[in-house]
Design an enzyme around this catalytic site. Sequence first.
Site, mmCIF file in Angstrom:
data_model
loop_
_atom_site.group_PDB
_atom_site.id
_atom_site.type_symbol
_atom_site.label_atom_id
_atom_site.label_comp_id
_atom_site.label_asym_id
_atom_site.label_seq_id
_atom_site.Cartn_x
_atom_site.Cartn_y
_atom_site.Cartn_z
ATOM 1 N N ASP A 191 0.847 -1.191 0.000
ATOM 2 C CA ASP A 191 0.000 0.000 0.000
ATOM 3 C C ASP A 191 0.893 1.255 0.000
ATOM 4 O OD1 ASP A 191 -2.509 1.254 0.143
ATOM 5 O OD2 ASP A 191 -2.395 1.416 2.333
ATOM 6 N N ASN A 198 -10.145 0.713 1.699
ATOM 7 C CA ASN A 198 -8.956 0.466 2.531
ATOM 8 C C ASN A 198 -9.234 0.831 3.980
ATOM 9 O OD1 ASN A 198 -7.625 -0.126 0.181
ATOM 10 N ND2 ASN A 198 -5.951 1.308 0.524
ATOM 11 N N THR A 227 -11.877 3.947 7.388
ATOM 12 C CA THR A 227 -12.317 4.029 8.787
ATOM 13 C C THR A 227 -13.230 5.234 8.981
ATOM 14 O OG1 THR A 227 -10.268 3.016 9.566
ATOM 15 C CG2 THR A 227 -11.544 4.283 11.191
HETATM 16 P P1 13P Z 1 -7.811 4.575 7.367
HETATM 17 O O1 13P Z 1 -6.577 4.545 8.219
HETATM 18 O O2 13P Z 1 -8.504 5.885 7.450
HETATM 19 O O3 13P Z 1 -8.706 3.422 7.628
HETATM 20 O O4 13P Z 1 -7.324 4.472 5.839
HETATM 21 C C1 13P Z 1 -6.589 3.361 5.448
HETATM 22 C C2 13P Z 1 -6.027 3.510 4.089
HETATM 23 O O5 13P Z 1 -6.557 4.182 3.249
HETATM 24 C C3 13P Z 1 -4.784 2.782 3.804
HETATM 25 O O6 13P Z 1 -4.338 2.985 2.503
#
Ligand code: 13P
Length: 267
Positions: free
Chosen positions: A81, A225, A206
Amino acid sequence: MLVSPHDILLPAFQTGKLVGAFNTGNLEMTLGIIRAAEQLGTPILLQIAEKRLPHSPLHLMAPMMVAAAQQASVPVAVQLDHGECPGIIDQAAQAGFTGLMFDGSHLPLDENIAHTQAVRERYPALWLEGEVGVLGGSEGGPEAEALHTCPAQAERYAAESGCDCLAVSIGNAHGLYNGEPKLNFAVLEEIRRRLPNMPLILHGGTGIPARDLQRAATLGICKVNIATASFAALRRAAAAAEGDYFAMSEAMVQAVCDSTLAVLEAL
Ligand code: 13P
């Protein structure tokens, strides 16, 4: 079962469904994420972000993540990522990751395209996620300063970069939102209109309400994500743990599993 993100995301994209992509930083998180996916019989992506690697070295994390996917009873794709450094991208590819993200979103569009093309050429067989537009949270400044994806730039990037899917910035942010996130569905609709065949990705999952996720899925988003929710669940469990190390370890695994279940059930 270790699979390519292609095998999970394309069917989801074609049927307007959402797949969860969960970031890990250690053994307990990895076990908890896989446990949740297995309990629901749901395919997922297991990811690690480049920025975590100083604390969670890739030469140790990658073999664990790949083995966890191989032994899972559900399809699991393993992806880097927010990859930026060519050496890290090479390490992930050589370790058996089936997906890569190149994040050149902070670069001028031409450079973002050129760097993404270079990754594409080096790894033609791996699934490749790109990004146009800058998210709020840890990628940019506060949510208000985030740069929404310009649909025309997204169209050019998709045509020239060689990416398989595209992460967009539409008011989503990494980390916690101040109140409810305000997703700009008009921007997403326009990206979708210009790129009807491009699977779209939503970072900063999130805290985004389920109804917004469902609406996003009707407009081409097929992967969400999640990182902050899982890391927060792990931290709370570790802080509250009583008893010996084994009890603490199991509490961390179960906390991440519960957090992952809650996300998956809302998708
Ligand atoms: P959050 O930490 O807001 O859940 O986002 C995760 C993300 O986009 C990782 O690439």
